[in-house]
Write a protein that holds these residues in place. Sequence first.
Motif, mmCIF file in Angstrom:
data_model
loop_
_atom_site.group_PDB
_atom_site.id
_atom_site.type_symbol
_atom_site.label_atom_id
_atom_site.label_comp_id
_atom_site.label_asym_id
_atom_site.label_seq_id
_atom_site.Cartn_x
_atom_site.Cartn_y
_atom_site.Cartn_z
ATOM 1 N N MET A 80 0.847 -1.183 0.000
ATOM 2 C CA MET A 80 0.000 0.000 0.000
ATOM 3 C C MET A 80 0.883 1.234 0.000
ATOM 4 O O MET A 80 2.043 1.197 0.428
ATOM 5 C CB MET A 80 -0.935 0.012 1.207
ATOM 6 N N GLU A 81 0.341 2.321 -0.519
ATOM 7 C CA GLU A 81 1.049 3.596 -0.537
ATOM 8 C C GLU A 81 0.244 4.613 0.249
ATOM 9 O O GLU A 81 -0.972 4.732 0.070
ATOM 10 C CB GLU A 81 1.266 4.091 -1.967
ATOM 11 N N ILE A 82 0.926 5.341 1.102
ATOM 12 C CA ILE A 82 0.255 6.340 1.925
ATOM 13 C C ILE A 82 1.054 7.641 1.903
ATOM 14 O O ILE A 82 2.238 7.670 1.559
ATOM 15 C CB ILE A 82 0.104 5.878 3.389
ATOM 16 N N SER A 83 0.375 8.713 2.265
ATOM 17 C CA SER A 83 1.042 9.953 2.644
ATOM 18 C C SER A 83 0.736 10.166 4.116
ATOM 19 O O SER A 83 -0.398 9.940 4.565
ATOM 20 C CB SER A 83 0.536 11.127 1.807
ATOM 21 N N LEU A 84 1.739 10.555 4.872
ATOM 22 C CA LEU A 84 1.573 10.644 6.319
ATOM 23 C C LEU A 84 2.270 11.892 6.853
ATOM 24 O O LEU A 84 3.392 12.211 6.454
ATOM 25 C CB LEU A 84 2.132 9.396 7.003
#
Length: 286
Positions: A80-84
């Motif tokens: 999965m790819e996230i921005s945090l």
Amino acid sequence: MIKKSLLYRNSDLKVFTFERFSSKAALEQYFNSSYFIIILINSGCVTLQANHVEYCLCPSELLVIPVRTSCEIVLMSETMEISLLSFTPGFIFKNTIRKPNIGFFEFFISKCPSKINLKDEDSLLLNDLFALTGNKRYKTSEYPFYNEVLSLSFNLLLYVLASIYSKDSCNVKEKHTRKEKLVFQFLQLVELHCAKEHSVKFYADALLITKGHLSKTVQQVTNKTVKQFIEEALILEAKILLQNDDLTILQIIEELHFCNSSSFSNFFRKSTFMSPSEYRLRLGSE
């Protein structure tokens, strides 16, 4: 095109843009209960348990996690790819332009995480702002306006998020407790009146409640005292006024309704460890 893994790190702020994770352990290390956390899902899905409540997040969904929230990953996609974005309450106080505490944004006051379903254009915009806030090119001590760029980009992200939240908050607001709503009202009053009104009694009277009830409610919801909020707002107003060289210290004292220069100086020094004059001189030397 947003580049992957644009990253700015210090002890108070962490930013990831389109970061890829393939294990729960790798992602969980970034959930720290001492930080506010904003997580945006770009691809894949994850189920989080925050304070014993499960939140299922899919692409273009965002979760704002308040401090003092214990988080555990229940399930997640193989990749999965996230921005945090994660930051401490102290970082907020030092880097917000006008507001002394992020509590002025409702989604950070609530003790429960706030989930927001984003439109595609909002998701793209927030990812751009994550990347701007985390761009290392402008976040080095060699860059002459390092602090200004960091503060402005951080604030821009928060204000855009607050705007998106306000459009999506009809159902969310119904979940706020009576105590949380009271704190929202108190913070709005502080923003309007902190320069003139410094007493707890004024705000309690304005809300038609006792000082004790206001103090107890604010402490329970925010883990801070009423006096702390008033003093933080007042210090920020003082710092803003001190940046205006056209104002004398005496005029600032009158604007902030202190009885004399000694009481203002002692109040300011208690928070900043310098006198108002020393603070102004420091501004001029930077």
